[in-house]
Design an enzyme around this catalytic site. Structure first.
Site, mmCIF file in Angstrom:
data_model
loop_
_atom_site.group_PDB
_atom_site.id
_atom_site.type_symbol
_atom_site.label_atom_id
_atom_site.label_comp_id
_atom_site.label_asym_id
_atom_site.label_seq_id
_atom_site.Cartn_x
_atom_site.Cartn_y
_atom_site.Cartn_z
ATOM 1 N N ASN A 200 -2.173 -59.788 -16.081
ATOM 2 C CA ASN A 200 -1.283 -59.791 -14.927
ATOM 3 C C ASN A 200 -0.359 -60.999 -15.033
ATOM 4 O OD1 ASN A 200 -2.693 -62.084 -13.910
ATOM 5 N ND2 ASN A 200 -4.095 -60.795 -12.740
ATOM 6 N N ARG A 201 0.484 -61.185 -14.038
ATOM 7 C CA ARG A 201 1.488 -62.251 -14.126
ATOM 8 C C ARG A 201 0.851 -63.626 -14.311
ATOM 9 N NH1 ARG A 201 4.905 -63.431 -8.861
ATOM 10 N NH2 ARG A 201 2.870 -64.307 -8.318
ATOM 11 N N GLU A 203 -2.177 -64.401 -15.344
ATOM 12 C CA GLU A 203 -2.895 -64.468 -16.623
ATOM 13 C C GLU A 203 -1.925 -64.638 -17.784
ATOM 14 O OE1 GLU A 203 -6.679 -61.628 -15.290
ATOM 15 O OE2 GLU A 203 -4.946 -60.786 -16.316
ATOM 16 N N ASP A 272 -7.950 -52.510 -13.533
ATOM 17 C CA ASP A 272 -8.842 -51.567 -14.214
ATOM 18 C C ASP A 272 -8.151 -50.218 -14.396
ATOM 19 O OD1 ASP A 272 -10.748 -53.550 -14.071
ATOM 20 O OD2 ASP A 272 -11.828 -52.652 -12.400
#
Length: 326
Positions: A200-201, A203, A272
């Site tokens: 994600n952003r 991460e 997920d």
């Protein structure tokens, strides 16, 4: 997309990662405890769903593909409930991965008036959940051989290690299998040369080491270039929440996919859904762009639900129709 959703049914995907049970305690609160400045929750019901890597596998099965999950699980009541749940969704699990000396990971969330009040985690340190290379690897290798694709689902609970990731990548690529990864950067594992990485952003910023000041434009090009230089994923998709998705290859952004405006109830498990949908689509022969569009639609379905959720082909097609997507 309807044609792709039909093709997905023939895909076989193995999920390796941190298995857990998500427990939701639903209730209401209308007074403060006299014992401490906290609300008194009157419990109305309890619900349970598969969490972590188990939820990834359930998402795959919900899309109509074959799913099997591998990871550490204890021999306890939590494990029995988790096995029952995943089997109800036609997800396979080999009980040889159970270990009698660890608790199955349990996350309990207290929900009051559609808002999460607190979360209670029951688990051991990450080292307790590592798979034994001597006994687990032959079994994992056998399961990789029979799958079309492998998802490495890291929830930072200990199943994935540098050694295991290296074994999986070497064996899977030797056999011509697709390997995708949903990373947790804080563990600083070595995962080079995966076929797809889906941070994600936040991460992506951790993985890249690029600094970003909130309020300024997101440094998308610098982030994607740095992740490519460090990890060399064949494909990179950065999920940007309300800003949609970035699709990158060889450090260059090849597409930016906007999200669809809708009321968001909960983003739990959306990652997920994204990795599951992308992987089954790629395993079914889709291009990375078509796979990303499908995952974007599936995520749109899931964030409109409260709690860890999944998206069925029927829900995705309905979402596409209602939002004018193509």
């Amino acid at each position: 997309m309807e044609k792709l959703l039909r093709k997905i049914r023939s895909a076989k995907v193995l999920v390796i990662g941190d298995l857990m049970l998500d427990h939701y305690i639903w209730g209401d609160a209308d007074r403060i405890s006299p014992e401490a400045p906290v609300p008194v929750v009157h419990v109305q019901r309890d619900t349970y769903v598969a969490g972590g890597a188990a939820n990834v596998a359930v998402n795959i099965a919900r899309l109509g593909a074959y799913a099997e999950c591998c990871g550490s699980m204890g021999v306890d009541d939590v494990a029995e409930k988790l096995k029952t749940l995943i089997r109800e969704h036609c997800v396979a699990f080999d009980e040889r991965f159970q270990q009698p000396n660890i608790p199955t990971i349990l996350k309990s969330r207290i929900i009051v008036r559609q808002q999460q009040l607190a979360r209670l985690d029951r688990e051991f340190p990450p080292s307790a959940y590592q798979l034994n290379d001597v006994t687990a690897w032959p079994l994992l290798a056998e399961k990789i051989d029979s799958a079309d694709a492998v998802i490495l689902s890291d929830y930072a609970k200990g199943v994935l290690t540098d050694a295991l990731i290296g074994q999986v990548l070497d064996h899977a690529h030797e056999k011509g299998k697709l390997v995708t990864l949903d990373p947790k950067p804080k563990r600083k594992l070595r995962y080079r040369d995966v076929d797809l990485m889906t941070p994600n952003r936040d991460e992506s910023l951790q993985l890249s080491g690029v600094e970003w000041e909130h309020g300024k434009d997101f440094p998308a090009e610098a982030v994607c270039r740095s992740i490519w230089e460090k990890y060399a994923p064949r494909n990179l998709i950065v999920t940007m929440g309300a800003q949609g998705m970035l699709v990158s290859r060889e450090g260059k952004i090849i597409k930016s996919i906007p999200t669809f405006a809708r009321e968001v109830f909960d983003v739990s498990g959306a990652g997920d859904t994204v990795i599951a949908t992308l992987t089954v689509a790629l395993a079914a022969g889709a291009s990375i762009e078509d796979a990303a569009h499908l995952a974007n639609y599936a995520a749109g379905v899931v964030v409109g639900k409260l709690g860890t959720a999944t998206a069925s082909p029927e829900e995705i097609l309905s979402f596409i129709k209602n939002h004018g997507a193509k």
